[in-house]
Design an enzyme around this catalytic site. Sequence first.
Site, short mmCIF file in Angstrom:
data_model
loop_
_atom_site.label_atom_id
_atom_site.label_comp_id
_atom_site.label_asym_id
_atom_site.label_seq_id
_atom_site.Cartn_x
_atom_site.Cartn_y
_atom_site.Cartn_z
N LYS A 22 0.58 0.57 -6.20
CA LYS A 22 1.31 -0.45 -5.44
C LYS A 22 0.62 -1.80 -5.55
O LYS A 22 1.28 -2.83 -5.72
CB LYS A 22 1.41 -0.04 -3.97
CG LYS A 22 2.13 -1.06 -3.11
CD LYS A 22 2.05 -0.76 -1.63
CE LYS A 22 0.75 -1.23 -1.02
NZ LYS A 22 0.81 -1.37 0.45
N ARG A 93 2.69 -8.19 3.52
CA ARG A 93 1.75 -9.25 3.24
C ARG A 93 1.80 -9.73 1.80
O ARG A 93 1.61 -10.91 1.51
CB ARG A 93 0.36 -8.71 3.55
CG ARG A 93 -0.63 -9.75 3.80
CD ARG A 93 -2.04 -9.31 3.80
NE ARG A 93 -2.81 -10.26 3.03
CZ ARG A 93 -2.95 -11.52 3.34
NH1 ARG A 93 -2.38 -12.00 4.41
NH2 ARG A 93 -3.65 -12.32 2.58
N CYS A 117 -0.19 -4.84 7.14
CA CYS A 117 -1.09 -4.13 8.06
C CYS A 117 -1.86 -5.12 8.92
O CYS A 117 -2.31 -6.16 8.44
CB CYS A 117 -2.11 -3.29 7.27
SG CYS A 117 -1.43 -1.87 6.44
N ARG A 122 -6.76 -11.88 7.91
CA ARG A 122 -6.57 -11.95 6.45
C ARG A 122 -5.92 -13.30 6.16
O ARG A 122 -4.71 -13.39 5.99
CB ARG A 122 -5.67 -10.80 5.98
CG ARG A 122 -6.31 -9.43 6.08
CD ARG A 122 -5.28 -8.37 5.74
NE ARG A 122 -5.86 -7.25 5.04
CZ ARG A 122 -5.16 -6.28 4.48
NH1 ARG A 122 -3.84 -6.30 4.54
NH2 ARG A 122 -5.74 -5.29 3.85
N VAL A 124 -4.49 -16.90 4.71
CA VAL A 124 -3.90 -17.35 3.44
C VAL A 124 -4.53 -18.67 2.99
O VAL A 124 -4.11 -19.24 1.99
CB VAL A 124 -2.37 -17.51 3.57
CG1 VAL A 124 -1.70 -16.18 3.86
CG2 VAL A 124 -2.00 -18.54 4.63
N ASP A 125 -5.57 -19.10 3.70
CA ASP A 125 -6.20 -20.40 3.38
C ASP A 125 -6.63 -20.49 1.92
O ASP A 125 -6.50 -21.53 1.28
CB ASP A 125 -7.46 -20.65 4.24
CG ASP A 125 -7.19 -20.53 5.71
OD1 ASP A 125 -6.08 -20.09 6.07
OD2 ASP A 125 -8.08 -20.87 6.50
N LEU A 126 -7.20 -19.39 1.39
CA LEU A 126 -7.70 -19.42 0.02
C LEU A 126 -6.56 -19.65 -0.98
O LEU A 126 -6.74 -20.36 -1.98
CB LEU A 126 -8.44 -18.12 -0.31
CG LEU A 126 -9.80 -17.96 0.36
CD1 LEU A 126 -10.29 -16.53 0.23
CD2 LEU A 126 -10.82 -18.91 -0.28
N ASP A 308 -10.50 0.63 1.02
CA ASP A 308 -9.30 1.45 1.21
C ASP A 308 -9.58 2.95 1.14
O ASP A 308 -8.66 3.75 1.30
CB ASP A 308 -8.23 1.09 0.17
CG ASP A 308 -7.47 -0.18 0.54
OD1 ASP A 308 -7.60 -0.65 1.68
OD2 ASP A 308 -6.73 -0.70 -0.32
N VAL A 330 -15.87 -5.24 4.54
CA VAL A 330 -14.77 -6.05 3.99
C VAL A 330 -13.82 -6.55 5.07
O VAL A 330 -13.50 -7.73 5.14
CB VAL A 330 -14.01 -5.25 2.90
CG1 VAL A 330 -12.86 -6.08 2.33
CG2 VAL A 330 -14.96 -4.82 1.78
#
Length: 421
Positions: A22, A93, A117, A122, A124-126, A308, A330
Site C-alpha cells: 500500500k 493521509r 491514523c 504528522r 505537512v510542513d516538510l 510499523d 519514530v
Amino acid sequence: MDKLIITGGHRLDGEIRISGAKNAALPILAATLLADTPVTVCNLPHLHDITTMIELFGRMGVQPVIDEKLSVEMDASSIKTLVAPYELVKTMRASILVLGPMLARFGEAEVALPGGCAIGSRPVDLHIRGLEALGAQIEMDGGYIKARAPAGGLRGGHFFFDIVSVTGTENIMMAAALASGRTVLENAAREPEVVDLANFLIGMGAQIKGAGTDTVVIEGVKRLGGGRYSVMPDRIETGTYLVAAVATRGRVKLKDTDPTILEAVLLKLEEAGAQIDTGNNWISLDMKGNRPKAVNVRTAPYPAFPTDMQAQFISMNAVAEGTGTVIETVFENRFMHVYEMNRMGARILVEGNTAIVTGVPCLKGAPVMATDLRASASLVIAGLVAEGDTLIDRIYHIDRGYECIEEKLQLLGAKIRRIPG
C-alpha cells in the site's frame, strides 16, 4: 461495523501470497498525474485506501480503467479539477501525495489537510517547505493547502529534511521530476517504497539518482510518458504474518515477497528462535513448535527496524520466554494497543517511549478494540495465541492495511471469521 472473532491456540501452518505494498502503491498512483499518456499500475492491493485514492482521481475527472485483478489504467489528460476535496482526503493521509504532481504538471493544486491514523503529530510542513524550495507559492486557507507554481513552472532547488519524511521525500521527488533544472534532496527517506516510486518515475522518463540513499538528485525533464509498472510486495504485511507464525510456534511460507527489504525484521525473528530460509521472491519460517524468546527492538527509519512492526513484536514478546523492550523513536502515542493486550493477561509496562514486555505462558481471549492500523494487527496476533475467543472491534483500521486478512489466516489454519456489522 464489522468485527473479527478469533479462537486462539492453533499453530499457523501453510503458504500464502503477499499483496502489493500500500505504501508504494499510493505514491505511484499519485505519480500517474505526472504522465501525459496513459499509465497502467499492477499488483495493487485490494484495500480501502487504494479505492479511496482511485475514487479521488475519479472525482477530479481522471477516469480509471480497472480490471478484475485490480490493475488500473490512469489517464490524467482528462483531469477536470485540481481540487482534492475534504470528504475523501479526511480518511486518508496519503492523499497529500497528489499535491506535488498536480502542482508540477498543471501549475496549481488545492488539497484538503489530510486525515489517516491518529498517531502523534504528522505535520505537512516538510511537504510545504520542500515545494516552496522549488518556487511554489503556498497558503493555508479554510483547511486547504492552496499551491501555485511560478510563471514558467517549478524550478530545481536544494532542500534538507530536518526530519526524515517518507511522504515528504516522495512528494518533492515527484514535483522535482517535472521542474526545470536540478533538485537535490538531503536527509531523504531511504525506504524501499521511495525506491519503488523512483523506479516507476524513471520508467516514465524521469532522471533520478540516489534513491535509497539519503541524498537524491533529480534532473527535471519536460514531460513524462506512460507505461506499465508492478508495485513492490508489502514488507509490513510480510513481517506481520512471519511474527504471527513465530508467536503461534508455527511454520509458514510466504510467496511473492522480497526478503532483501526486511532484513532488520528477519534478524530479530531468528533471534527469537525462528529458522528462516529465503529465495528471490519467498520466505519460509519454522518455529518447530518452540516457544519464542523475547527480543529487544528499537524503531528507526529504514534500514533500521520499522516502526510499523513494533506492535506485532510486542504481541510476540507477550508470550515469549523472558523480557523484551521495545523502544519507539519514530512516532509518539504508538503504544495504545498495550492497554488492550494487558486486558488479555499480558504483562506490559509503558515508560515514555519504551514498552517493557515480560512474557507469560499464554494470553486469555477478551473483547478488544483496535485503535490504529498496526495496533489492530498486534491484537489479531494476540488473539491467535490466546486461550478462548477474542472479539476485535473497529477492524476498519485493519482493512486499511491488510488485504483479506481473515482469509489469508484461514489458509494458514487460524480459526478466525468476520462478523458483519
